[in-house]
Design an enzyme around this catalytic site. Structure first.
Site, PDB file in Angstrom:
ATOM      1  N   HIS A 135       0.823  -1.206   0.000  1.00 18.31           N
ATOM      2  CA  HIS A 135       0.000   0.000   0.000  1.00 18.31           C
ATOM      3  C   HIS A 135       0.859   1.259   0.000  1.00 18.31           C
ATOM      4  O   HIS A 135       2.070   1.210   0.200  1.00 18.31           O
ATOM      5  CB  HIS A 135      -0.968   0.001   1.180  1.00 18.31           C
ATOM      6  N   CYS A 151       2.700  -5.108   6.720  1.00 20.33           N
ATOM      7  CA  CYS A 151       2.431  -4.850   5.305  1.00 20.33           C
ATOM      8  C   CYS A 151       3.685  -4.313   4.615  1.00 20.33           C
ATOM      9  O   CYS A 151       4.698  -4.020   5.253  1.00 20.33           O
ATOM     10  CB  CYS A 151       1.294  -3.843   5.159  1.00 20.33           C
TER      11      CYS A 151
END
Length: 274
Positions: A135, A151
């Protein structure tokens, strides 16, 4: 964890970078197997780099931030399972607890916008229950590094480009290679060693030295054992030529290509790209 493509559908990557976003066109390239058709995303955790392959050839390299030591990004084989633009961030309970512990206002949902830690797009990989994704960020200076809760964080422009390129079902390989062997266009051997931040290295100095010497013997090159030891000891993340005699070439001109020492052989790329 699950393996998205059978081994028979993989090919050993034999080519260096054709177009590199960062850091340079001579970036160290890990020993990895990728799909010979379509796109394939590879993330090397110690290197904090994302490699995008197309039809078995390295296309682009991006800097990334991965999990901190306490919230490591798990290595494994995954798929892209969703792409979400302008996502809201539903804050995990573990991070809510961290906010409370640090005296910050506890948030349960952060709407899309400039303050959203997910940035402009979230590319999920793996099963949704894992909560893993690539992301954007509202803190671009945090890339590259070891900063996330698991992440993979990219700069917004980079992740938007990635999201426009890949699609669901594209394989994502998260690997942990802290030592990389490459060759250059002259046939010399380069060694790059990164700090083992997660303390999970499976190859020690003896194995690396043996692999380098085996390669040197097979390619009629003298490997400087003292230099190999120094590279493994300092772990600067800078490529060093361990077979060059006389003046050493600039790494930006080396045209690095992977040596397949972890995949069962010490073969090299016969035609690295520049």
């Amino acid at each position: 964890m699950f393996t998205p493509i059978r081994r028979s559908l993989f090919t050993l990557v034999l080519l260096g970078a054709s177009a590199v976003a960062a850091p340079s066109r001579a970036a160290p390239v890990p020993d990895v197997q990728v799909s010979e058709t379509g796109y394939h995303v590879v993330i090397n955790l110690p290197q904090t780099r994302l490699f995008l392959y197309r039809d078995g050839k390295l296309d682009t390299i991006y800097p990334v931030a991965v999990g901190k030591t306490l919230t490591q990004t798990p290595a494994g084989e995954y798929w892209v399972t969703g792409i979400y633009h302008n996502p809201a961030w539903h804050v995990p309970k573990s991070i809510q607890a961290e906010m409370k512990k640090n005296g910050r206002t506890v948030q349960t949902v952060v709407p899309a916008g400039p303050n959203n830690p997910l940035g402009k797009v979230f590319v999920r990989f793996g099963e949704p229950r894992l909560g893993l994704g690539i992301h954007g960020t509202n803190a671009p200076s945090s890339v590259p590094g070891f900063r996330s809760h698991g992440c993979v964080r990219m700069r917004n422009d980079d992740v938007l480009t990635l999201a426009r390129t890949v699609s669901t079902d594209v394989p994502v390989s998260v690997i942990n290679q802290s030592v990389i062997m490459n060759t250059d266009a002259r046939g010399d051997l380069w060694l790059t060693s990164y700090p083992d931040i997660y303390k999970t290295a499976t190859t020690g100095p003896a194995e690396v030295t043996a692999a380098a010497e085996k390669w040197g013997s097979e390619h009629n090159r003298k490997v400087d054992g003292r230099l190999v030891k120094a590279v493994l000891g300092k772990r600067t993340g800078q490529p060093v030529c361990v077979t060059c005699s006389g003046s050493r070439p600039e790494v930006a001109q080396a045209g690095l290509a992977p040596v397949h020492w972890l995949s069962g052989s010490a073969q090299t790329d016969p035609s690295p790209l520049f």
